[in-house]
Design an enzyme around this catalytic site. Sequence first.
Site, PDB file in Angstrom:
ATOM      1  CE  LYS A   1      -2.462  -5.006   6.719  1.00 19.59           C
ATOM      2  NZ  LYS A   1      -2.124  -3.885   5.815  1.00 19.59           N
ATOM      3  N   GLY A   2      -6.625  -4.719   3.416  1.00 14.52           N
ATOM      4  CA  GLY A   2      -6.910  -5.481   2.208  1.00 14.52           C
ATOM      5  C   GLY A   2      -7.500  -4.686   1.058  1.00 14.52           C
ATOM      6  CG  LEU A   3      -9.768  -0.884   1.212  1.00 12.28           C
ATOM      7  CD1 LEU A   3     -10.093   0.603   1.195  1.00 12.28           C
ATOM      8  CD2 LEU A   3     -10.944  -1.663   0.657  1.00 12.28           C
ATOM      9  N   GLY A   4      -5.912  -2.872  -0.705  1.00 14.47           N
ATOM     10  CA  GLY A   4      -4.875  -3.011  -1.730  1.00 14.47           C
ATOM     11  C   GLY A   4      -4.752  -4.438  -2.257  1.00 14.47           C
TER      12      GLY A   4
ATOM     13  CD  GLU B   1      -1.351  -6.084   3.435  1.00 14.14           C
ATOM     14  OE1 GLU B   1      -0.917  -5.067   2.883  1.00 14.14           O
ATOM     15  OE2 GLU B   1      -2.539  -6.221   3.748  1.00 14.14           O
TER      16      GLU B   1
ATOM     17  CB  THR C   1       0.969   4.249   4.545  1.00  9.16           C
ATOM     18  OG1 THR C   1      -0.297   4.754   4.135  1.00  9.16           O
ATOM     19  CG2 THR C   1       1.521   5.087   5.673  1.00  9.16           C
TER      20      THR C   1
ATOM     21  N   GLY D   1       0.595  -0.718   6.465  1.00  4.23           N
ATOM     22  CA  GLY D   1      -0.495   0.251   6.547  1.00  4.23           C
ATOM     23  C   GLY D   1      -1.786  -0.422   6.981  1.00  4.23           C
TER      24      GLY D   1
ATOM     25  N   GLY E   1       0.832  -1.199   0.000  1.00  2.72           N
ATOM     26  CA  GLY E   1       0.000   0.000   0.000  1.00  2.72           C
ATOM     27  C   GLY E   1       0.867   1.249   0.000  1.00  2.72           C
TER      28      GLY E   1
ATOM     29  CG  ASP F   1      -7.492  -0.577   3.859  1.00  6.33           C
ATOM     30  OD1 ASP F   1      -6.874   0.239   3.160  1.00  6.33           O
ATOM     31  OD2 ASP F   1      -7.360  -1.810   3.726  1.00  6.33           O
TER      32      ASP F   1
HETATM   33  C1  A5P Z   1      -3.059  -3.725   1.261  1.00  4.69           C
HETATM   34  O1  A5P Z   1      -3.661  -4.941   1.024  1.00  4.69           O
HETATM   35  C2  A5P Z   1      -3.705  -3.055   2.404  1.00  4.69           C
HETATM   36  O2  A5P Z   1      -3.910  -3.833   3.520  1.00  4.69           O
HETATM   37  C3  A5P Z   1      -3.006  -1.769   2.763  1.00  4.69           C
HETATM   38  O3  A5P Z   1      -2.188  -1.916   3.873  1.00  4.69           O
HETATM   39  C4  A5P Z   1      -4.026  -0.785   3.037  1.00  4.69           C
HETATM   40  O4  A5P Z   1      -4.906  -0.804   1.923  1.00  4.69           O
HETATM   41  C5  A5P Z   1      -3.494   0.610   3.262  1.00  4.69           C
HETATM   42  O5  A5P Z   1      -3.089   1.189   2.073  1.00  4.69           O
HETATM   43  P1  A5P Z   1      -2.725   2.728   1.975  1.00  4.69           P
HETATM   44  O6  A5P Z   1      -1.566   2.945   2.857  1.00  4.69           O
HETATM   45  O7  A5P Z   1      -2.404   2.913   0.509  1.00  4.69           O
HETATM   46  O8  A5P Z   1      -3.938   3.488   2.377  1.00  4.69           O
END
Ligand code: A5P
Length: 237
Positions: free
Chosen positions: A100-103, A109, A34, A87, A32, A89
Amino acid sequence: MGPSNSNDHKRTAAVRAALELEDGMVVGLGSGSTAAFAIEAIAARIKNGLRVTGIPTSEKAAALARQCGVPLTDCSQHRHIDVTIDGADEVERGTLNLIKGLGGALLREKIVAAASDRLVVVVDESKLVDCLGTRTPLPIEIVSWGWQTVLDHLADAGLEAKLRYAGNVGVPFLTDSGNYVADCLTERISDAGDLERRVAALVGVVDSGLFLGLASKVIVGSASGTTVFERAESATP
Ligand code: A5P
């Protein structure tokens, strides 16, 4: 708050987190935007003499780490990880439970976080919530075969699940482990432990984006610098 401010705050948190590392550590590298700032901050410390090895949580994190000169290893070489910087969400105030997991990297992770002595989470203020489920959908990684029936099981469990697609091309988003992701709309998640158990019991579910009792520290970047929250040892998921 504009995106550039948000990026500044993410970077502030990430730079602070990189100061946690010491010579000889095996470090989980999160995914992600961050966590990417954290990888760059770790690379900067390596250039100044720090000796650490990283275990990336996604192909994207691995590519960035290689590009920045962070030496990499993997779970076959190191079962034990000293600290992971990642990071999130959503971060629930008080419990420090996470979504977590939007990415799309939640499975790796979580494997890396669970193998780590400490999970240090880096976020900007926008990620802090009073109750999980209020800011983002809950991502759930599912197997691709028969995904429609898995979504039915999630609906039976009270989750309005939508398959995640890659861009606008009508092709399902594929995780690095070759699975699909269902993004689930939830009410406020008042009992995250119960939801996690119910979701994990469903056939076809690989894992959920609920990270309960895993974060040991959360570093929040803001215009005024960083605020650090530590999880009380007695805190339960
Ligand atoms: C990735 O799968 C996510 O868990 C990221 O850690 C989470 O989406 C945070 O991403 P950003 O730092 O881009 O907001």
